[in-house]
Design an enzyme around this catalytic site. Sequence first.
Site, short mmCIF file in Angstrom:
data_model
loop_
_atom_site.label_atom_id
_atom_site.label_comp_id
_atom_site.label_asym_id
_atom_site.label_seq_id
_atom_site.Cartn_x
_atom_site.Cartn_y
_atom_site.Cartn_z
N SER A 177 97.44 -10.34 16.80
CA SER A 177 96.11 -9.91 17.23
C SER A 177 95.06 -10.71 16.48
O SER A 177 94.94 -10.59 15.25
CB SER A 177 95.90 -8.42 16.96
OG SER A 177 94.52 -8.13 17.00
N MET A 194 99.77 2.90 21.55
CA MET A 194 99.02 2.71 20.30
C MET A 194 99.67 3.52 19.18
O MET A 194 99.96 4.71 19.35
CB MET A 194 97.57 3.17 20.47
CG MET A 194 96.73 2.35 21.43
SD MET A 194 96.68 0.59 21.06
CE MET A 194 95.92 0.59 19.42
N HIS A 200 97.16 -11.55 21.27
CA HIS A 200 96.55 -10.28 21.62
C HIS A 200 95.05 -10.34 21.30
O HIS A 200 94.66 -10.69 20.19
CB HIS A 200 97.24 -9.19 20.81
CG HIS A 200 96.85 -7.80 21.15
ND1 HIS A 200 97.36 -7.12 22.23
CD2 HIS A 200 96.01 -6.93 20.53
CE1 HIS A 200 96.85 -5.90 22.26
NE2 HIS A 200 96.03 -5.76 21.24
N MET A 223 86.43 -4.56 22.40
CA MET A 223 85.83 -3.24 22.13
C MET A 223 84.36 -3.25 22.51
O MET A 223 83.67 -4.24 22.26
CB MET A 223 85.98 -2.89 20.65
CG MET A 223 87.41 -3.00 20.16
SD MET A 223 87.57 -2.45 18.46
CE MET A 223 89.26 -2.97 18.09
N ASP A 242 91.65 -8.16 21.23
CA ASP A 242 91.13 -6.79 21.21
C ASP A 242 89.67 -6.77 21.62
O ASP A 242 88.81 -7.28 20.90
CB ASP A 242 91.30 -6.20 19.81
CG ASP A 242 92.74 -5.83 19.54
OD1 ASP A 242 93.31 -5.07 20.34
OD2 ASP A 242 93.30 -6.32 18.54
N MET A 294 89.47 -2.01 25.22
CA MET A 294 89.08 -0.71 24.67
C MET A 294 87.61 -0.49 25.05
O MET A 294 86.71 -0.63 24.23
CB MET A 294 89.28 -0.71 23.16
CG MET A 294 90.75 -0.64 22.78
SD MET A 294 91.07 -1.26 21.11
CE MET A 294 91.19 -3.00 21.44
N HIS A 353 93.40 -6.58 25.50
CA HIS A 353 93.50 -5.13 25.39
C HIS A 353 92.08 -4.58 25.48
O HIS A 353 91.28 -4.75 24.56
CB HIS A 353 94.17 -4.82 24.03
CG HIS A 353 94.18 -3.38 23.65
ND1 HIS A 353 94.47 -2.96 22.35
CD2 HIS A 353 93.95 -2.24 24.35
CE1 HIS A 353 94.42 -1.64 22.29
NE2 HIS A 353 94.09 -1.18 23.48
N ASP A 372 101.24 -1.26 19.25
CA ASP A 372 100.07 -1.87 18.61
C ASP A 372 99.48 -0.94 17.56
O ASP A 372 99.09 0.19 17.87
CB ASP A 372 99.04 -2.15 19.73
CG ASP A 372 97.76 -2.82 19.25
OD1 ASP A 372 97.70 -3.25 18.08
OD2 ASP A 372 96.83 -2.92 20.07
C1 DX5 Z 1 93.29 -1.60 17.12
C2 DX5 Z 1 93.71 -2.84 17.89
C3 DX5 Z 1 94.88 -3.51 17.29
C4 DX5 Z 1 94.65 -4.01 15.89
C5 DX5 Z 1 95.95 -4.27 15.24
O1 DX5 Z 1 92.20 -1.03 17.75
O2 DX5 Z 1 94.02 -2.49 19.23
O3 DX5 Z 1 95.36 -4.54 18.13
O4 DX5 Z 1 93.87 -5.16 15.85
O5 DX5 Z 1 95.72 -4.54 13.89
P1 DX5 Z 1 96.75 -4.12 12.78
O6 DX5 Z 1 98.05 -4.80 13.12
O7 DX5 Z 1 96.12 -4.64 11.53
O8 DX5 Z 1 96.88 -2.63 12.81
ZN ZN Z 2 95.09 -4.05 20.45
#
Ligand code: DX5
Ligand code: ZN
Length: 226
Positions: free
Chosen positions: A8, A137, A33, A37, A35, A68, A66, A175
């Site tokens: 990620s 998750m 990956h 948000m 992320d 969010m 991903h 994840d």
């Molecule tokens: C959390 C994300 C994850 C995160 C993972 O909201 O969806 O993908 O970046 O990071 P680690 O592996 O550090 O938990």
């Molecule tokens: Zn993620």
Amino acid sequence: MAIKIAPSILSARFDRLGVQVREAAEAGADMLHIDVMDGHFVPNLTMGPAIVKSIRPLTQVPFDAHLMVTHPQEFVKPFADAGVDDLTVHVESDHDIRATIRTIRDAGVRPGVVLNPATPFEKAAPYLEHADMLLIMTVDPGFSGQAFRANVVPKIREARRYIDKEGLTTEIQVDGGIKVDTAPIVAEAGADILVSGSGIFPDRIRENLLAIRRAAEKGRAGSKRV
Ligand code: DX5
Ligand code: ZN
């Protein structure tokens, strides 16, 4: 099928993002990956399509975004145009899940559904027939570097049993808090793809990725699915 590792980039050094993306790809990342948000669905803001577009030419490795966000429908086209290969959407977001999956598929992208730690497996089950991935998750989404929630492991087993029983090809992605110590646990429980942020970035990217892969393979060898 071998276990896949998806670093990620949220945990990468953003002042050297391009270099770190290349390093992860050269270390054998199966996908990257991303992320996304929106500061509403989760209390954090990260990256949008412009960043995806700027790193897209650096590697052939598939990009796994991903989402969010509260309104995933609105972001399907921008991310598809930016060059992502997979888009996963939360069942907790505000949308018609079936319609979003269709929109993603029509955009030429592989759709997946995501479950927060508190959301039971049955909320995702009706969509798995149409989804290429189920993302489970193991932390509350919003930040990298959080501790792995071991109480989610039974849900991974439940998903594995269901997918196998129904003869589906949906891959199980996990994840949150995946590191050398937790990778074998989720691999043994039936995960196919392991996302790791702070377990891989920002330093010793190759060493960390290989160590997580090795640990995951050991975990899988302990299950009946070698
Ligand atoms: C959390 C994300 C994850 C995160 C993972 O909201 O969806 O993908 O970046 O990071 P680690 O592996 O550090 O938990
Ligand atoms: Zn993620």
